[in-house]
Design a protein around this motif. Structure first.
Motif, PDB file in Angstrom:
ATOM      1  N   ALA A  88      61.571  31.381  24.669  1.00 13.16           N
ATOM      2  CA  ALA A  88      61.815  30.085  25.289  1.00 13.16           C
ATOM      3  C   ALA A  88      63.138  29.438  24.856  1.00 13.16           C
ATOM      4  O   ALA A  88      63.707  28.643  25.590  1.00 13.16           O
ATOM      5  CB  ALA A  88      60.655  29.135  24.957  1.00 13.16           C
ATOM      6  N   SER A  89      63.612  29.786  23.667  1.00 11.31           N
ATOM      7  CA  SER A  89      64.782  29.092  23.126  1.00 11.31           C
ATOM      8  C   SER A  89      66.109  29.717  23.518  1.00 11.31           C
ATOM      9  O   SER A  89      67.162  29.202  23.149  1.00 11.31           O
ATOM     10  CB  SER A  89      64.675  29.025  21.595  1.00 11.31           C
ATOM     11  OG  SER A  89      64.712  30.335  21.036  1.00 11.31           O
ATOM     12  N   LEU A 108      63.790  31.096  34.939  1.00  6.93           N
ATOM     13  CA  LEU A 108      63.454  30.129  33.898  1.00  6.93           C
ATOM     14  C   LEU A 108      61.957  29.830  33.920  1.00  6.93           C
ATOM     15  O   LEU A 108      61.304  29.769  32.866  1.00  6.93           O
ATOM     16  CB  LEU A 108      64.243  28.832  34.101  1.00  6.93           C
ATOM     17  CG  LEU A 108      65.655  28.775  33.521  1.00  6.93           C
ATOM     18  CD1 LEU A 108      66.280  27.416  33.814  1.00  6.93           C
ATOM     19  CD2 LEU A 108      65.643  29.041  32.027  1.00  6.93           C
ATOM     20  N   VAL A 109      61.402  29.673  35.112  1.00  3.49           N
ATOM     21  CA  VAL A 109      59.965  29.425  35.239  1.00  3.49           C
ATOM     22  C   VAL A 109      59.181  30.601  34.685  1.00  3.49           C
ATOM     23  O   VAL A 109      58.205  30.435  33.942  1.00  3.49           O
ATOM     24  CB  VAL A 109      59.585  29.173  36.714  1.00  3.49           C
ATOM     25  CG1 VAL A 109      58.064  29.129  36.876  1.00  3.49           C
ATOM     26  CG2 VAL A 109      60.203  27.874  37.207  1.00  3.49           C
ATOM     27  N   GLY A 128      61.577  37.354  31.244  1.00  3.10           N
ATOM     28  CA  GLY A 128      62.230  36.213  30.622  1.00  3.10           C
ATOM     29  C   GLY A 128      62.802  36.509  29.253  1.00  3.10           C
ATOM     30  O   GLY A 128      63.293  35.603  28.575  1.00  3.10           O
ATOM     31  N   LYS A 144      60.232  32.764  32.509  1.00  2.00           N
ATOM     32  CA  LYS A 144      60.425  32.821  31.063  1.00  2.00           C
ATOM     33  C   LYS A 144      59.489  31.865  30.339  1.00  2.00           C
ATOM     34  O   LYS A 144      58.808  32.249  29.376  1.00  2.00           O
ATOM     35  CB  LYS A 144      61.887  32.470  30.717  1.00  2.00           C
ATOM     36  CG  LYS A 144      62.154  32.454  29.208  1.00  2.00           C
ATOM     37  CD  LYS A 144      63.621  32.267  28.910  1.00  2.00           C
ATOM     38  CE  LYS A 144      64.054  30.837  29.098  1.00  2.00           C
ATOM     39  NZ  LYS A 144      65.422  30.606  28.571  1.00  2.00           N
ATOM     40  N   TYR A 145      59.415  30.640  30.824  1.00  2.15           N
ATOM     41  CA  TYR A 145      58.555  29.660  30.162  1.00  2.15           C
ATOM     42  C   TYR A 145      57.079  29.960  30.382  1.00  2.15           C
ATOM     43  O   TYR A 145      56.244  29.654  29.527  1.00  2.15           O
ATOM     44  CB  TYR A 145      58.909  28.253  30.640  1.00  2.15           C
ATOM     45  CG  TYR A 145      60.264  27.787  30.145  1.00  2.15           C
ATOM     46  CD1 TYR A 145      60.579  27.851  28.782  1.00  2.15           C
ATOM     47  CD2 TYR A 145      61.241  27.322  31.024  1.00  2.15           C
ATOM     48  CE1 TYR A 145      61.820  27.443  28.327  1.00  2.15           C
ATOM     49  CE2 TYR A 145      62.491  26.919  30.566  1.00  2.15           C
ATOM     50  CZ  TYR A 145      62.768  26.985  29.217  1.00  2.15           C
ATOM     51  OH  TYR A 145      64.004  26.597  28.763  1.00  2.15           O
ATOM     52  N   ALA A 183      56.338  32.540  27.786  1.00  2.78           N
ATOM     53  CA  ALA A 183      56.263  31.910  26.469  1.00  2.78           C
ATOM     54  C   ALA A 183      54.973  31.117  26.317  1.00  2.78           C
ATOM     55  O   ALA A 183      54.324  31.150  25.263  1.00  2.78           O
ATOM     56  CB  ALA A 183      57.476  30.991  26.262  1.00  2.78           C
ATOM     57  N   ALA A 184      54.579  30.414  27.382  1.00  2.00           N
ATOM     58  CA  ALA A 184      53.337  29.637  27.337  1.00  2.00           C
ATOM     59  C   ALA A 184      52.127  30.548  27.176  1.00  2.00           C
ATOM     60  O   ALA A 184      51.181  30.228  26.446  1.00  2.00           O
ATOM     61  CB  ALA A 184      53.200  28.801  28.617  1.00  2.00           C
TER      62      ALA A 184
END
Length: 204
Positions: free
Chosen positions: A202-203, A73-74, A122, A76-77, A80-81
């Motif tokens: 992210a979604s 999750l980290v 991610g 993945k975000y 995305a960031a």
């Protein structure tokens, strides 16, 4: 490994990779916004992420991946960031002539590679392909070391072809934008494309 199985895997991967998704959107966005040079290192990172998920699938580490769900999750975000950051940079970039923009300070290849890697690790589309669909295509319990090497080579080759086609097409499209107004439109479109890819990652 069995040539028929290798061909089946390569065909399925080609269809999955060629269909537009966050990875393709990010690669095309980079080419449109910054040119094709930086897209190569980024694409290598994306392909490396595929190899990581392929390895997880063959070693039967899907359960381990679930156990480290928070870590992914980290990642993945973070991916995305990173895409959102690039989207902002391109959206707000001045409408410079292409010869001036081409001389802008390039990003370090390692940063680009890790950006592509984080995006793929991610990317739900990639995860579903390797951890859910791949076991229905191949008997992963019978993959030898040589078979694994062949699958990695096939993965890199297929993704290399797909990414190269998208990079060339995007680079040609980029050459059509020469006036400041057209470049501004391209920058905004590219920024939106990258932001959309970030949202898609992210979604899910």
């Amino acid at each position: 490994m069995d040539p028929a199985g290798l061909l089946l895997f390569s065909s399925a991967l080609f269809i999955a990779a060629a269909s537009p998704g966050p990875g393709i959107a990010a690669i095309v966005g980079r080419v449109l916004g910054r040119g094709p040079k930086e897209a190569v290192a980024f694409s290598v990172g994306v392909a490396l992420g595929d190899v990581v998920w392929l390895t997880f699938a063959i070693l039967g580490l899907a359960a381990l991946a679930q156990a480290f769900h928070e870590v992914f999750l980290v990642i993945k975000y973070a991916g995305a960031a990173y895409l959102l950051y690039i989207a902002y940079k391109i959206w707000t970039a001045p409408a410079l002539a292409r010869d001036v923009a081409a001389n802008a300070r390039p990003e370090h290849p390692a940063k680009l590679l890790f950006g592509g890697l984080a995006l793929t690790l991610g990317n739900p589309k990639t995860i579903v392909f390797y951890l859910a669909l791949l076991p229905t295509i191949l008997d992963l319990t019978r993959i030898t070391l040589l078979g694994y090497a062949e699958l990695v080579a096939a993965t890199v080759s297929v993704l290399g072809v797909v990414f190269a086609v998208y990079i060339v097409l995007a680079a040609r499209a980029r050459q059509l934008f020469t006036t400041p107004k057209a470049i501004r439109i391209l920058n905004r479109t590219t920024g939106a494309l990258l932001a959309g890819a970030a949202a898609a990652v992210a979604s899910r």
